[in-house]
Design a protein around this motif. Structure first.
Motif, PDB file in Angstrom:
ATOM      1  N   PHE A   1      73.171  35.976  33.928  1.00  0.00           N
ATOM      2  CA  PHE A   1      72.276  37.132  33.951  1.00  0.00           C
ATOM      3  C   PHE A   1      73.052  38.417  33.653  1.00  0.00           C
ATOM      4  N   VAL A   2      74.199  38.578  34.295  1.00  0.00           N
ATOM      5  CA  VAL A   2      75.014  39.775  34.085  1.00  0.00           C
ATOM      6  C   VAL A   2      75.522  39.827  32.644  1.00  0.00           C
ATOM      7  N   ASP A   3      75.973  38.687  32.115  1.00  0.00           N
ATOM      8  CA  ASP A   3      76.450  38.657  30.733  1.00  0.00           C
ATOM      9  C   ASP A   3      75.351  39.036  29.745  1.00  0.00           C
TER      10      ASP A   3
ATOM     11  N   ALA B   1      75.502  46.426  39.757  1.00  0.00           N
ATOM     12  CA  ALA B   1      75.831  46.002  41.121  1.00  0.00           C
ATOM     13  C   ALA B   1      76.208  44.523  41.148  1.00  0.00           C
ATOM     14  N   TYR B   2      75.496  43.707  40.394  1.00  0.00           N
ATOM     15  CA  TYR B   2      75.818  42.276  40.349  1.00  0.00           C
ATOM     16  C   TYR B   2      77.188  42.057  39.705  1.00  0.00           C
ATOM     17  N   ALA B   3      77.491  42.822  38.659  1.00  0.00           N
ATOM     18  CA  ALA B   3      78.805  42.714  38.014  1.00  0.00           C
ATOM     19  C   ALA B   3      79.905  43.108  38.996  1.00  0.00           C
ATOM     20  N   HIS B   4      79.633  44.111  39.802  1.00  0.00           N
ATOM     21  CA  HIS B   4      80.601  44.537  40.816  1.00  0.00           C
ATOM     22  C   HIS B   4      80.843  43.416  41.832  1.00  0.00           C
ATOM     23  N   GLU B   5      79.778  42.746  42.253  1.00  0.00           N
ATOM     24  CA  GLU B   5      79.916  41.641  43.216  1.00  0.00           C
ATOM     25  C   GLU B   5      80.683  40.466  42.613  1.00  0.00           C
TER      26      GLU B   5
ATOM     27  N   LEU C   1      66.863  39.049  40.606  1.00  0.00           N
ATOM     28  CA  LEU C   1      67.863  39.795  39.855  1.00  0.00           C
ATOM     29  C   LEU C   1      67.109  40.717  38.904  1.00  0.00           C
ATOM     30  N   TYR C   2      67.469  42.004  38.918  1.00  0.00           N
ATOM     31  CA  TYR C   2      66.823  43.001  38.078  1.00  0.00           C
ATOM     32  C   TYR C   2      67.819  43.581  37.081  1.00  0.00           C
TER      33      TYR C   2
ATOM     34  N   SER D   1      63.536  40.941  34.895  1.00  0.00           N
ATOM     35  CA  SER D   1      64.008  40.335  36.136  1.00  0.00           C
ATOM     36  C   SER D   1      63.907  38.815  36.071  1.00  0.00           C
ATOM     37  N   GLN D   2      64.607  38.171  37.002  1.00  0.00           N
ATOM     38  CA  GLN D   2      64.540  36.727  37.178  1.00  0.00           C
ATOM     39  C   GLN D   2      64.600  36.438  38.670  1.00  0.00           C
TER      40      GLN D   2
END
Length: 191
Positions: free
Chosen positions: A141-143, A73-77, A66-67, A8-9
């Motif tokens: 983070f997502v990448d 979910a973050y990629a979806h957003e 961010l986990y 996480s961050q």
């Protein structure tokens, strides 16, 4: 950047609320989350700007976490037209002391988590567009952590079910006349 753990961050995020005059006699003020401030220091309802009857407050500073487990979910957003931060608020209970008009509970960039909060109906969920710096932080983070799993269609088995009638009636009934009749107890059979 805030705290970094293996999975996480976090980043300190200030929540800015705008207070405007209400449009009806029943609502004196209308509150709206207007922006977020990445890396903001702690604050508690600090006035940032006043223009006539409209006032902006730096209401609270929270950690945005961010986990790795929520990377999907973050990629979806990030695929939305306007990627946003969700601010979760609640009107304070009558017994709560203090003069804060709203309690700011949580900030997230997960649309799934925001949906979970909105299901109760007690929280107020506001979308605030991500700033370019925050968008870059979430994107990196997502990448680094999200791997899209390919869709695999389930195959049906080829067993033919139209040839036999399984499960009709009760095997303990000897008669073929009414296979749906319930079996009788030994006492009922003797009568």
């Amino acid at each position: 950047m805030g705290v970094v753990y293996p999975n996480s961050q976090s980043l300190r995020l200030g929540v800015v609320l705008r207070r405007m005059p209400g449009a009806t006699a029943w609502a004196k003020w209308v509150w709206k989350a207007s922006s977020v401030l990445p890396g903001a220091p702690d604050a508690s309802w600090k006035v940032l700007r006043e223009e006539g009857d409209t006032t902006e407050y730096h209401a609270k500073t929270l950690d945005l976490w961010l986990y790795v487990s929520d990377a999907e979910a973050y990629a979806h957003e990030l695929q939305a037209r306007a990627p946003s931060v969700y601010v979760v608020m609640r009107e304070p209970a009558a017994e709560d002391e203090g003069d804060a008009p709203l309690s700011i509970l949580h900030v997230t960039v997960s649309p799934y988590e925001a949906q979970d909060y909105s299901d109760s109906g007690e929280e107020i969920i506001e979308r605030v567009p991500m700033s370019p710096a925050l968008l870059a932080w979430v994107t990196s983070f997502v990448d680094a952590h999200y791997v899209e799993e390919p869709f695999v269609k389930r195959r049906r088995d080829k067993m033919r079910t139209d040839r036999a009638q399984d499960g009709i009636g009760d095997a303990r009934i000897a008669q073929a006349s009414d296979v749906y009749r319930a079996p009788r107890t030994p006492r009922e059979a003797a009568e």
